[in-house]
Design a protein around this motif. Structure first.
Motif, short mmCIF file in Angstrom:
data_model
loop_
_atom_site.label_atom_id
_atom_site.label_comp_id
_atom_site.label_asym_id
_atom_site.label_seq_id
_atom_site.Cartn_x
_atom_site.Cartn_y
_atom_site.Cartn_z
N GLY A 16 1.07 -2.99 -8.06
CA GLY A 16 0.04 -3.11 -7.06
C GLY A 16 0.32 -4.42 -6.23
N LYS A 19 5.68 -4.26 -4.56
CA LYS A 19 7.29 -4.23 -4.54
C LYS A 19 7.78 -3.17 -3.95
CE LYS A 19 6.55 -3.50 -9.12
NZ LYS A 19 4.98 -3.72 -9.09
N SER A 20 7.18 -1.92 -3.75
CA SER A 20 7.93 -0.71 -3.14
C SER A 20 7.74 -1.08 -1.66
CB SER A 20 6.97 0.31 -3.41
OG SER A 20 7.10 0.72 -4.77
N ASP A 81 13.31 -2.13 -7.82
CA ASP A 81 11.83 -2.24 -7.54
C ASP A 81 11.28 -1.99 -8.63
OD1 ASP A 81 9.10 -1.34 -7.21
OD2 ASP A 81 9.80 -0.02 -5.59
N ARG A 109 -6.96 -3.31 -4.44
CA ARG A 109 -5.79 -2.37 -4.41
C ARG A 109 -5.68 -1.38 -5.60
NH1 ARG A 109 -0.98 -6.34 -3.06
NH2 ARG A 109 -1.82 -7.21 -1.06
N ARG A 113 -6.37 3.17 -5.90
CA ARG A 113 -5.39 3.86 -6.23
C ARG A 113 -5.88 4.72 -7.19
NH1 ARG A 113 0.22 1.04 -7.91
NH2 ARG A 113 1.36 1.62 -6.06
N SER A 150 1.88 -12.25 -1.75
CA SER A 150 1.81 -10.85 -1.23
C SER A 150 0.42 -10.36 -1.05
CB SER A 150 2.55 -9.73 -1.94
OG SER A 150 2.46 -8.48 -1.62
N SER A 152 -1.19 -10.04 2.23
CA SER A 152 -1.65 -9.63 3.44
C SER A 152 -0.23 -8.90 4.18
CB SER A 152 -2.08 -10.71 4.46
OG SER A 152 -1.32 -11.43 4.75
N VAL A 153 -0.65 -8.12 5.02
CA VAL A 153 0.51 -7.43 5.95
C VAL A 153 1.43 -8.72 6.36
CG1 VAL A 153 1.22 -6.07 7.86
CG2 VAL A 153 -0.69 -5.48 6.29
N ILE A 156 3.79 -9.79 3.81
CA ILE A 156 5.00 -9.00 3.78
C ILE A 156 5.97 -9.19 4.84
CG2 ILE A 156 6.03 -6.40 3.85
CD1 ILE A 156 3.23 -5.53 2.87
N1 LIG Z 1 1.05 -7.86 0.87
C1 LIG Z 1 0.33 -6.71 1.04
N2 LIG Z 1 -0.69 -6.92 2.08
C2 LIG Z 1 -1.59 -5.55 2.31
N3 LIG Z 1 -1.42 -4.47 1.58
C3 LIG Z 1 -0.33 -4.45 0.54
C4 LIG Z 1 0.48 -5.38 0.33
N4 LIG Z 1 1.34 -5.20 -0.63
C5 LIG Z 1 1.00 -3.92 -1.16
N5 LIG Z 1 0.03 -3.50 -0.34
C6 LIG Z 1 -0.69 -2.31 -0.50
O1 LIG Z 1 -0.91 -2.02 -1.70
C7 LIG Z 1 -0.50 -0.77 -2.38
C8 LIG Z 1 0.47 -0.75 -3.53
O2 LIG Z 1 1.62 -1.24 -2.82
P1 LIG Z 1 3.09 -1.19 -3.49
O3 LIG Z 1 3.15 0.58 -3.90
O4 LIG Z 1 4.09 -1.57 -2.72
O5 LIG Z 1 3.11 -1.92 -4.58
P2 LIG Z 1 3.98 -1.98 -6.14
O6 LIG Z 1 4.05 -3.22 -6.53
O7 LIG Z 1 5.25 -1.14 -5.78
O8 LIG Z 1 3.16 -1.00 -6.95
P3 LIG Z 1 3.70 0.00 -8.56
O9 LIG Z 1 4.39 -1.16 -9.44
O10 LIG Z 1 2.48 0.54 -8.87
O11 LIG Z 1 4.59 0.96 -7.84
C9 LIG Z 1 -0.08 0.23 -1.02
O12 LIG Z 1 -1.10 0.73 -0.73
C10 LIG Z 1 0.26 -1.01 -0.14
O13 LIG Z 1 0.32 -0.58 1.13
#
Ligand SMILES: Nc1ncnc2c1ncn2[C@@H]1O[C@H](COP(=O)(O)OP(=O)(O)OP(=O)(O)O)[C@@H](O)[C@H]1O
Length: 184
Positions: A16, A19-20, A81, A109, A113, A150, A152-153, A156
């Motif tokens: 969460g 990463k992705s 990732d 977050r 989910r 990480s 906020s947008v 990123i």
């Molecule tokens: N820095 C960020 N600011 C705002 N929203 C974010 C940020 N990073 C992630 N999100 C949101 O949080 C959710 C999870 O993001 P993401 O799938 O990239 O995380 P992850 O670390 O890859 O999760 P996992 O390990 O479960 O695959 C998504 O809805 C994404 O849009």
């Protein structure tokens, strides 16, 4: 001697943390890089060794996974990732980015989910204890591990810019690529 012309980067962090989202953005901006979501890769390459009923998730056979990924890592330009990070050979990794998210933000977050309460709690504990960061610090040289916010947008955006500028510097410093062998 085998070399990789572009670096391999691990983007890691508690589930969460983004990463992705980060890997997708970097791969979109830099077409030469390939984003490997390790969970998907493990599925595609049958790298599972049983099922964890309690966690409702497959158990990854790490040896098999690393064997399947090694030839790709030797070619370079891979964005890994995954929440686990210390299993990839040090000689093939150039940068480890550990994403960090404030507890309240991460909680929301994970809730969004639809995660079960025990899974949310487990992940929040993991973030509080800095488990992924500790694993990265134990697995790799201090100078290649960086922790980035990480929340906020905007985070990123700035993290992606930082990684891209790090890659540019890496290319300048490694005009002939990096060795895939263990350095002595
Ligand atoms: N820095 C960020 N600011 C705002 N929203 C974010 C940020 N990073 C992630 N999100 C949101 O949080 C959710 C999870 O993001 P993401 O799938 O990239 O995380 P992850 O670390 O890859 O999760 P996992 O390990 O479960 O695959 C998504 O809805 C994404 O849009």
């Amino acid at each position: 001697m085998s070399t990789r012309p572009l670096p391999n980067i691990i983007i890691t962090g508690t589930p969460g943390t983004g990463k992705s989202s980060h890997c997708e953005r970097i791969a979109n901006e830099l077409g030469a890089f390939t984003h490997i979501n390790v969970t998907d890769f493990a599925k595609e390459h049958d790298c599972f060794d049983g099922y964890d009923e309690e966690r409702k998730s497959h158990i990854v056979d790490e040896d098999k996974l690393v064997d399947a990924m090694e030839p790709l890592l030797e070619r370079g330009a891979i964005l890994i990732d995954w929440h686990a990070n210390d299993l990839f050979p040090e000689r093939l990794i150039d940068l480890v980015v550990v994403l960090k998210t404030d507890n309240g933000v991460l909680y929301e977050r994970l809730e969004k989910r639809g995660y079960a309460q025990n899974k949310i709690d487990e992940n929040i504990d993991c973030e509080i204890m800095g488990i992924v960061l500790n694993e990265a610090r134990e697995g790799y040289a201090e100078e290649i591990v960086v922790e980035l916010d990480s929340n906020s947008v905007e985070d990123i955006e700035s993290n992606v810019e930082r990684v891209i500028s790090w890659i540019d510097t890496w290319k300048l410093n490694n005009p002939l690529g990096a060795s895939n062998e263990l350095s002595v």
